[in-house]
Design a protein around this motif. Structure first.
Motif, mmCIF file in Angstrom:
data_model
loop_
_atom_site.group_PDB
_atom_site.id
_atom_site.type_symbol
_atom_site.label_atom_id
_atom_site.label_comp_id
_atom_site.label_asym_id
_atom_site.label_seq_id
_atom_site.Cartn_x
_atom_site.Cartn_y
_atom_site.Cartn_z
ATOM 1 N N GLY A 154 -71.235 36.606 -4.802
ATOM 2 C CA GLY A 154 -70.129 37.457 -4.824
ATOM 3 C C GLY A 154 -69.997 38.164 -6.329
ATOM 4 O O GLY A 154 -68.724 38.370 -6.588
ATOM 5 N N ALA A 155 -70.930 38.102 -7.122
ATOM 6 C CA ALA A 155 -70.859 38.591 -8.397
ATOM 7 C C ALA A 155 -70.586 40.135 -8.371
ATOM 8 O O ALA A 155 -71.115 40.773 -7.441
ATOM 9 C CB ALA A 155 -72.308 38.268 -9.200
ATOM 10 N N SER A 156 -69.767 40.586 -9.281
ATOM 11 C CA SER A 156 -69.617 42.086 -9.204
ATOM 12 C C SER A 156 -70.698 42.950 -9.612
ATOM 13 O O SER A 156 -71.727 42.383 -10.345
ATOM 14 C CB SER A 156 -68.289 42.183 -10.298
ATOM 15 O OG SER A 156 -68.443 41.820 -11.558
ATOM 16 N N GLU A 157 -70.523 43.981 -9.468
ATOM 17 C CA GLU A 157 -71.822 44.960 -9.826
ATOM 18 C C GLU A 157 -71.949 45.262 -11.556
ATOM 19 O O GLU A 157 -72.924 45.262 -11.941
ATOM 20 C CB GLU A 157 -71.652 46.255 -9.170
ATOM 21 C CG GLU A 157 -72.639 47.251 -9.501
ATOM 22 C CD GLU A 157 -72.604 48.651 -8.772
ATOM 23 O OE1 GLU A 157 -73.433 49.480 -8.814
ATOM 24 O OE2 GLU A 157 -71.579 48.812 -7.867
ATOM 25 N N PHE A 158 -70.903 45.154 -12.052
ATOM 26 C CA PHE A 158 -70.744 45.532 -13.707
ATOM 27 C C PHE A 158 -70.271 44.404 -14.344
ATOM 28 O O PHE A 158 -68.996 43.843 -13.969
ATOM 29 C CB PHE A 158 -69.821 46.698 -13.904
ATOM 30 C CG PHE A 158 -70.667 47.985 -13.209
ATOM 31 C CD1 PHE A 158 -71.691 48.454 -13.508
ATOM 32 C CD2 PHE A 158 -69.901 48.486 -12.182
ATOM 33 C CE1 PHE A 158 -72.265 49.751 -12.840
ATOM 34 C CE2 PHE A 158 -70.252 49.615 -11.337
ATOM 35 C CZ PHE A 158 -71.785 50.157 -11.895
ATOM 36 N N LEU A 159 -70.745 44.274 -15.500
ATOM 37 C CA LEU A 159 -70.113 43.075 -16.268
ATOM 38 C C LEU A 159 -69.114 43.978 -17.327
ATOM 39 O O LEU A 159 -68.028 43.469 -17.790
ATOM 40 C CB LEU A 159 -71.001 42.619 -17.469
ATOM 41 C CG LEU A 159 -72.262 41.761 -16.885
ATOM 42 C CD1 LEU A 159 -73.416 41.531 -17.989
ATOM 43 C CD2 LEU A 159 -71.363 40.553 -16.215
ATOM 44 N N TYR A 160 -69.291 45.376 -17.499
ATOM 45 C CA TYR A 160 -68.366 46.295 -17.932
ATOM 46 C C TYR A 160 -68.318 47.582 -17.226
ATOM 47 O O TYR A 160 -69.667 47.843 -17.099
ATOM 48 C CB TYR A 160 -68.475 46.340 -19.585
ATOM 49 C CG TYR A 160 -67.725 47.452 -20.230
ATOM 50 C CD1 TYR A 160 -66.281 47.271 -20.442
ATOM 51 C CD2 TYR A 160 -68.218 48.864 -20.371
ATOM 52 C CE1 TYR A 160 -65.622 48.312 -21.152
ATOM 53 C CE2 TYR A 160 -67.196 49.807 -20.709
ATOM 54 C CZ TYR A 160 -66.019 49.624 -21.108
ATOM 55 O OH TYR A 160 -65.208 50.538 -21.907
ATOM 56 N N SER A 161 -67.463 48.099 -17.077
ATOM 57 C CA SER A 161 -67.233 49.631 -16.373
ATOM 58 C C SER A 161 -66.368 50.451 -16.934
ATOM 59 O O SER A 161 -65.169 50.484 -16.845
ATOM 60 C CB SER A 161 -67.177 49.237 -14.766
ATOM 61 O OG SER A 161 -66.960 50.456 -14.298
ATOM 62 N N ALA A 167 -69.447 36.420 -25.154
ATOM 63 C CA ALA A 167 -69.409 35.761 -23.697
ATOM 64 C C ALA A 167 -69.488 36.698 -22.603
ATOM 65 O O ALA A 167 -70.096 36.471 -21.526
ATOM 66 C CB ALA A 167 -68.015 34.981 -23.435
ATOM 67 N N GLY A 168 -68.846 38.026 -22.639
ATOM 68 C CA GLY A 168 -68.644 38.825 -21.705
ATOM 69 C C GLY A 168 -70.234 39.396 -21.170
ATOM 70 O O GLY A 168 -70.490 40.061 -20.311
ATOM 71 N N PHE A 169 -71.221 39.318 -22.422
ATOM 72 C CA PHE A 169 -72.622 39.952 -22.068
ATOM 73 C C PHE A 169 -73.567 38.849 -22.148
ATOM 74 O O PHE A 169 -74.916 39.238 -22.062
ATOM 75 C CB PHE A 169 -72.592 41.026 -22.914
ATOM 76 C CG PHE A 169 -71.681 42.182 -22.907
ATOM 77 C CD1 PHE A 169 -71.866 43.035 -21.885
ATOM 78 C CD2 PHE A 169 -70.784 42.591 -24.132
ATOM 79 C CE1 PHE A 169 -70.908 43.987 -21.781
ATOM 80 C CE2 PHE A 169 -69.872 43.635 -23.914
ATOM 81 C CZ PHE A 169 -69.942 44.229 -22.822
ATOM 82 N N GLY A 170 -73.007 37.561 -22.034
ATOM 83 C CA GLY A 170 -74.203 36.454 -22.011
ATOM 84 C C GLY A 170 -75.196 36.670 -21.000
ATOM 85 O O GLY A 170 -76.165 36.237 -21.052
ATOM 86 N N ALA A 171 -75.015 37.028 -19.842
ATOM 87 C CA ALA A 171 -75.630 37.409 -18.589
ATOM 88 C C ALA A 171 -76.919 38.358 -18.827
ATOM 89 O O ALA A 171 -77.933 38.405 -18.430
ATOM 90 C CB ALA A 171 -74.863 37.883 -17.329
ATOM 91 N N VAL A 172 -76.561 39.105 -20.064
ATOM 92 C CA VAL A 172 -77.954 40.027 -20.416
ATOM 93 C C VAL A 172 -78.352 40.083 -21.715
ATOM 94 O O VAL A 172 -78.842 40.853 -22.110
ATOM 95 C CB VAL A 172 -77.275 41.496 -20.035
ATOM 96 C CG1 VAL A 172 -77.108 41.788 -18.545
ATOM 97 C CG2 VAL A 172 -76.187 41.807 -20.938
ATOM 98 N N PHE A 173 -78.076 38.795 -22.171
ATOM 99 C CA PHE A 173 -78.675 38.426 -23.186
ATOM 100 C C PHE A 173 -80.053 38.851 -23.576
ATOM 101 O O PHE A 173 -80.910 39.522 -24.441
ATOM 102 C CB PHE A 173 -78.446 37.101 -23.871
ATOM 103 C CG PHE A 173 -79.245 36.623 -25.160
ATOM 104 C CD1 PHE A 173 -78.928 37.253 -26.384
ATOM 105 C CD2 PHE A 173 -80.102 35.550 -24.950
ATOM 106 C CE1 PHE A 173 -79.809 37.001 -27.366
ATOM 107 C CE2 PHE A 173 -80.894 35.151 -26.270
ATOM 108 C CZ PHE A 173 -80.798 35.819 -27.420
#
Length: 487
Positions: free
Chosen positions: A327-334, A244-250
């Motif tokens: 308002g989305a954050s810049e990183f899905l993981y940082s 789920a955490g990386f669904g936006a970049v599938f």
């Protein structure tokens, strides 16, 4: 100018090229009955087959020269970029590209061997040669050769030199012009000695740099081995949109994984066949299988070493494609704050296990990776110069190329080369389009050679190539080779 070049680059390196590369790899895997699996053991056996002669280099030297081109800054910076924009799942798609691309690498390398020639006493070959001799379309071969000389001989070497100079400056505070001068001197000392000296240098340096890099990566992986199963699971789940955490970049995982995989292992791009043709072997398929193995080394070993280091230490970022909207954050993981995408991720990962050592080691690795890539560029450019000047039995054209590349290396070391990267990418992309079209049209001799090789091996023979046995009538060099061996 930069905007125009960027548009052209995006067209050439579009999804169409990605689909073409993947589709070609899948097609040749099917046509060869997945030789990359069936003949994996044979690839190992052939690594040390064939001896260096006056005309050609050994199989292992050709493998080392090929890896010099495949294993470059992309194995450090390219993997980091794929993960940054495609998430951990990009790793899986890089592996898939390597698996399928091994069959494409076999076809192009085998064709390069079948249609190679001898110029100024040395074996020469590659796409321009097999396009002219195999397809009978000389203007197509000349066009490929011109694009290759401009790309590999003028545009791309300066960019690699720039990476070396910047990496050394960041780690050791050495002025870029000093590094540039040093690279020019070493480059001249090697290339003025001819292909044999290039082969000797890469024969020792490439295994050393690849094994050293993988060894350090293994230490980092072993240091936190309990995390490995979870990281592998993360890669596969992200690759199939189950994380789920990386669904936006599938979708980007597929795109970036395939792009960086193709760019790194070069299968189908038409660069490695130039080097494959230089090998002294008794049958073209021998070097075809060795070149297939080089794709595995590049992606499944070196690229994977970088990827696992980043994922296990957590020293990477994954950019959010929706950043700036709603308002989305810049990183899905940082996990690598304030570090630009590229080799800095790898330096940070190594520093987390070896404090103060990572930056130095990555700088040195970048030097070897980039410098050997420059040597590979030189050989590719020189081979195409030889093709264009075959009727002139004079080394003067090769001397001109050497001097031009020395100037390019020096200039690239002390100047930013962003535009040159994009223009060079256009050249490499055009080479890929031309080459893949050519090998799809010219596949029959390579497939027939594979069948002939397997037949001779099954009969317990050391395969020897006779072009007429498979219906090839325009590969005269093999008759000359047999006569010389029978003397």
């Amino acid at each position: 100018m930069e905007k125009f070049v960027g548009v052209v680059n995006s067209i050439i390196w579009s999804d169409a090229l990605i689909v073409l590369c993947l589709g070609t790899g899948l097609y040749f895997s099917w046509r060869t009955r997945f030789l990359q699996v069936r003949h994996f053991k044979e690839m190992f056996r052939l690594l040390f087959d064939g001896k260096s002669t006056e005309s050609g280099v050994s199989s292992f030297q050709a493998l080392s020269m090929s890896l010099a081109g495949r294993v470059g800054t992309g194995n450090i910076a390219g993997v980091a970029t794929a993960i940054a924009f495609g998430g951990p799942g990009a790793m899986f798609w890089m592996w898939l590209v390597a698996f399928l691309g091994a069959s494409t690498a076999f076809i192009e390398a085998t064709l390069a061997q079948i249609y190679k020639e001898k110029h100024l006493g040395e074996f020469r070959g590659g796409p321009a040669f097999y396009i002219e001799r195999g397809l009978g379309v000389k203007w197509f071969g000349v066009l490929f050769a011109i694009v290759s000389v401009i790309s590999a001989g003028v545009l791309l070497p300066g960019v690699q030199a720039n990476s070396v100079a910047d990496g050394i400056k960041n780690a050791f505070q050495l002025e870029t012009w000093m590094t540039g001068l040093g690279v020019v001197v070493i480059f001249a000392a090697i290339v003025f000695g001819g292909v044999k000296r290039i082969a000797k240098f890469t024969e020792y340096i490439v295994p050393f740099m690849a094994i050293g890099y993988i060894f350090i990566a293994l230490i980092i992986i072993i240091a936190d081995f309990k995390e490995l199963p979870g990281v592998i699971m993360l890669v596969f789940k992200s690759a199939f949109n189950m994380e789920a955490g990386f669904g936006a970049v599938f979708g980007l995982a597929v795109q970036w994984g395939v792009k960086r995989g193709i760019y790194s292992n070069e299968a189908g791009q038409g660069t490695a066949p130039h080097i494959a043709a230089a090998a002294n072997v008794s049958h073209p398929v021998k070097q075809g299988l060795v070149q297939s193995f080089s794709v595995y080394v590049d992606t499944l070993l070196v690229c994977s070493a970088t990827g696992f280091m980043l994922l296990m230490t957590g020293k990477y970022n994954v950019h959010n494609p929706a950043f700036g909207s709603g308002g989305a954050s810049e990183f899905l993981y940082s996990g690598a704050q304030n570090i630009a995408v590229g080799p800095g991720y790898t330096q940070s990962a190594m520093d987390s296990v070896f404090p103060g050592f990572g930056s130095y080691f990555v700088a040195i690795a970048l030097f070897f990776f980039a410098f050997t890539t420059i040597l590979a560029y030189y050989y590719i450019a020189e081979t195409n110069v030889s093709y264009l000047t075959r009727k002139f039995e004079s080394p003067v054209f090769n001397y001109i190329l050497k001097i031009v590349m020395m100037l390019v290396i020096m200039y690239g070391s002390i100047n930013q080369a962003t535009l040159a990267w994009d223009i060079g990418d256009i050249g490499v992309g055009l080479m890929a389009w031309f080459n893949i079209i050519a090998i799809l049209l010219l596949q029959r001799p390579a497939l027939a050679a594979l069948k002939d090789y397997e037949k001779q091996r099954k009969a317990g023979k050391n395969p020897v190539f006779v072009p007429e046995d498979i219906g090839v009538t325009n590969a005269h060099i093999w008759n000359t080779i047999r006569k010389e061996e029978n003397k």
